[in-house]
Write an enzyme that holds these catalytic residues in place. Structure first.
Site, PDB file in Angstrom:
ATOM      1  N   PHE A  55       0.816  -1.213   0.000  1.00  0.00           N
ATOM      2  CA  PHE A  55       0.000   0.000   0.000  1.00  0.00           C
ATOM      3  C   PHE A  55       0.850   1.264   0.000  1.00  0.00           C
ATOM      4  O   PHE A  55       0.369   2.337  -0.356  1.00  0.00           O
ATOM      5  CB  PHE A  55      -0.980  -0.003   1.182  1.00  0.00           C
ATOM      6  CG  PHE A  55      -0.421   0.561   2.451  1.00  0.00           C
ATOM      7  CD1 PHE A  55       0.285  -0.225   3.328  1.00  0.00           C
ATOM      8  CD2 PHE A  55      -0.610   1.895   2.764  1.00  0.00           C
ATOM      9  CE1 PHE A  55       0.810   0.298   4.493  1.00  0.00           C
ATOM     10  CE2 PHE A  55      -0.104   2.430   3.942  1.00  0.00           C
ATOM     11  CZ  PHE A  55       0.610   1.622   4.798  1.00  0.00           C
ATOM     12  N   LYS A  56       2.113   1.145   0.353  1.00  0.00           N
ATOM     13  CA  LYS A  56       2.962   2.336   0.402  1.00  0.00           C
ATOM     14  C   LYS A  56       3.230   2.925  -0.981  1.00  0.00           C
ATOM     15  O   LYS A  56       3.750   4.030  -1.096  1.00  0.00           O
ATOM     16  CB  LYS A  56       4.269   2.021   1.116  1.00  0.00           C
ATOM     17  CG  LYS A  56       4.054   1.716   2.597  1.00  0.00           C
ATOM     18  CD  LYS A  56       5.353   1.570   3.348  1.00  0.00           C
ATOM     19  CE  LYS A  56       5.112   1.424   4.846  1.00  0.00           C
ATOM     20  NZ  LYS A  56       4.541   0.096   5.185  1.00  0.00           N
ATOM     21  N   ASP A  57       2.856   2.202  -2.041  1.00  0.00           N
ATOM     22  CA  ASP A  57       3.043   2.715  -3.399  1.00  0.00           C
ATOM     23  C   ASP A  57       2.385   4.078  -3.587  1.00  0.00           C
ATOM     24  O   ASP A  57       2.968   4.968  -4.207  1.00  0.00           O
ATOM     25  CB  ASP A  57       2.441   1.743  -4.431  1.00  0.00           C
ATOM     26  CG  ASP A  57       3.379   0.577  -4.741  1.00  0.00           C
ATOM     27  OD1 ASP A  57       4.602   0.745  -4.627  1.00  0.00           O
ATOM     28  OD2 ASP A  57       2.877  -0.503  -5.097  1.00  0.00           O
TER      29      ASP A  57
END
Ligand SMILES: *Cc1c(COP(=O)(O)O)cnc(C)c1O
Length: 426
Positions: free
Chosen positions: A106-108
């Site tokens: 999710f850090k994308d």
């Protein structure tokens, strides 16, 4: 829009300066001076808006005039070039999958947004900005990928040799271009210490910045997920509760910001592994940072969550108000594995250990008439050995991972701070 330091002894700064600095000079983290709720009819008619339009509405006021609207639109379009599906699991539980980006974590979203902001701010400068990060595995890949090819920005990533998974190492070391991987002969804490030392070292003349969720440009775009899930669910389901697998509490804190902007969210659950500093605090009113304990959900092995101070600020530093809107539960690795098995055997859903902790958070909370959504923060392939051995099942490797596995690793080996400094002073 200006930002103040939560240590309250540094000057207020613009969005631009807060992004470039990361941390305030008094070592406090930045917080927006003002949060203006979005118009009611926007929330009521959220169905009519695309993901890109929703994101623009949500973040516009925080960027202010630091980035022209058409540039901000482009940044958002490039950031959100993948899906955020909501998958029903049980009668009153669904998961919001946040792992469809390029590195399947999710850090994308935060990394891609921050990279493009920094690239814009630095567009006319002859001096490059260097993003310096230490990673225990997951963050580094998202940051490396998010910043790849961004003009005016160099990325230097320190990772502990032999301590990250093969997939994670490939994601860090095969990109080339403006990304350099430094393979550290040591553990994650050594990488982290070296990075901290470099930030304080006045002999290094490069502009150094960090790319963790302390940085407002990585933290704030995480608000988008909660709007997207609400858009997908609000017609059928009322009283939505989010359970967020939490480490540094940046993601859940962004959810609370979305609520502040007027998104009708009933309650937040911070689901953690045995690193339970926050759930202890909710129970006994004492916030005691701990040394982190290693678990199978290792992206959440944090003993002193850096964003918790922002959450307290959002609830006016009032523990009773906080407890009304926010719960936190902690789970062991054995419980996490049982949840992964249950999700697979009963619901044919393959969860990674972090998502499974989120699911447990909902099961522990009394949902009553509410609808629970847990965030699935990484694709199970990112934690392949744990997932395969727990489920006794082979996992299909997605194409973007297969492709990277064939590429050649390039890393520079270092073993102490002197060698890092030498590299940064070239
Ligand atoms: C970083 C991370 C988390 C924790 O997010 P925070 O914003 O630090 O609370 C959870 N799951 C995965 C897979 C992560 O990489």
């Amino acid at each position: 829009m200006n930002y103040y330091s939560l240590h309250h002894t540094a000057p207020n700064v613009s969005f631009k300066e807060a992004v470039i600095r990361g941390l305030a000079p008094d070592r406090g983290i930045y917080f927006p001076e003002k949060i203006t709720p979005l118009p009611k009819d926007f929330i009521e008619n959220i169905n009519r808006y695309s993901h890109e339009e929703i994101a623009l509405h949500a973040i516009e006021q925080f960027v202010g005039d630091a980035i022209p609207k058409n540039v901000l639109k482009n940044i958002i379009n490039e950031t959100l070039s993948f899906d955020f599906p909501v998958i029903p699991i049980e009668e009153n539980i669904a998961t919001l999958e946040l792992f469809h980006g390029p590195t399947m974590a999710f850090k994308d979203v935060g990394a891609r947004f921050m990279a493009r902001c920094l690239g814009y701010f630095n567009r006319n400068s002859t001096e490059k900005v260097t993003v310096l990060v230490a990673t225990s595995g997951d963050t580094g890949g998202a940051v490396a990928n998010g910043f790849l090819g961004v003009e005016g920005v160099d990325v230097v990533i320190l990772y502990p040799s032999g301590k990250v998974s093969e997939i994670q190492e490939k994601q860090l070391t095969t990109l080339g271009n403006n990304i350099t991987a430094l393979e550290v002969d040591g553990v994650f804490d050594d990488c982290q210490d070296m990075v901290k030392t470099a930030f304080l070292d006045t002999e290094i003349k490069r502009t150094l910045t960090s790319a963790n969720s302390i940085n407002i440009a990585r933290w704030l775009p995480q608000m988008f997920y909660f709007f997207f899930a609400y858009k997908a669910l609000h017609k059928q389901h009322k009283n939505i509760i989010f359970s967020v697998p939490s480490g540094n509490f940046g993601n859940i804190c962004a959810g609370i910001m979305a609520q502040k902007l007027g998104l009708p969210i009933q309650h937040f659950i911070a689901a953690t592994n045995v690193n339970n500093t926050v759930s202890n605090y909710l129970q006994n009113g004492e916030y005691v940072p701990q040394k982190s304990i290693a678990t199978i959900s290792n992206a959440m092995d944090v003993g002193n969550p850096s964003n918790f101070i922002r959450i307290q600020e959002l609830y006016n530093n009032n523990l009773e108000t906080l407890k009304k809107h926010f719960s936190s539960y902690s789970f062991t690795d054995a419980e996490t594995k049982s949840a992964m098995k249950l999700l697979f055997n009963e619901h044919q859903y393959v969860a990674d250990p972090h998502g499974a902790v989120g699911y447990l958070g909902l099961k522990k909370h009394n949902l009553k008439n509410a609808y629970g959504v847990f965030l699935e923060t990484a694709h199970p392939v990112k934690f392949l050995p744990t997932v395969e051995s727990t489920l006794n099942q082979k996992i299909d490797i997605p194409s973007q991972i297969k492709e990277i596995m064939t590429k050649e690793k390039k890393a520079i080996t270092i073993s102490n701070y002197k060698e890092l400094k030498h590299f940064l002073m070239r």
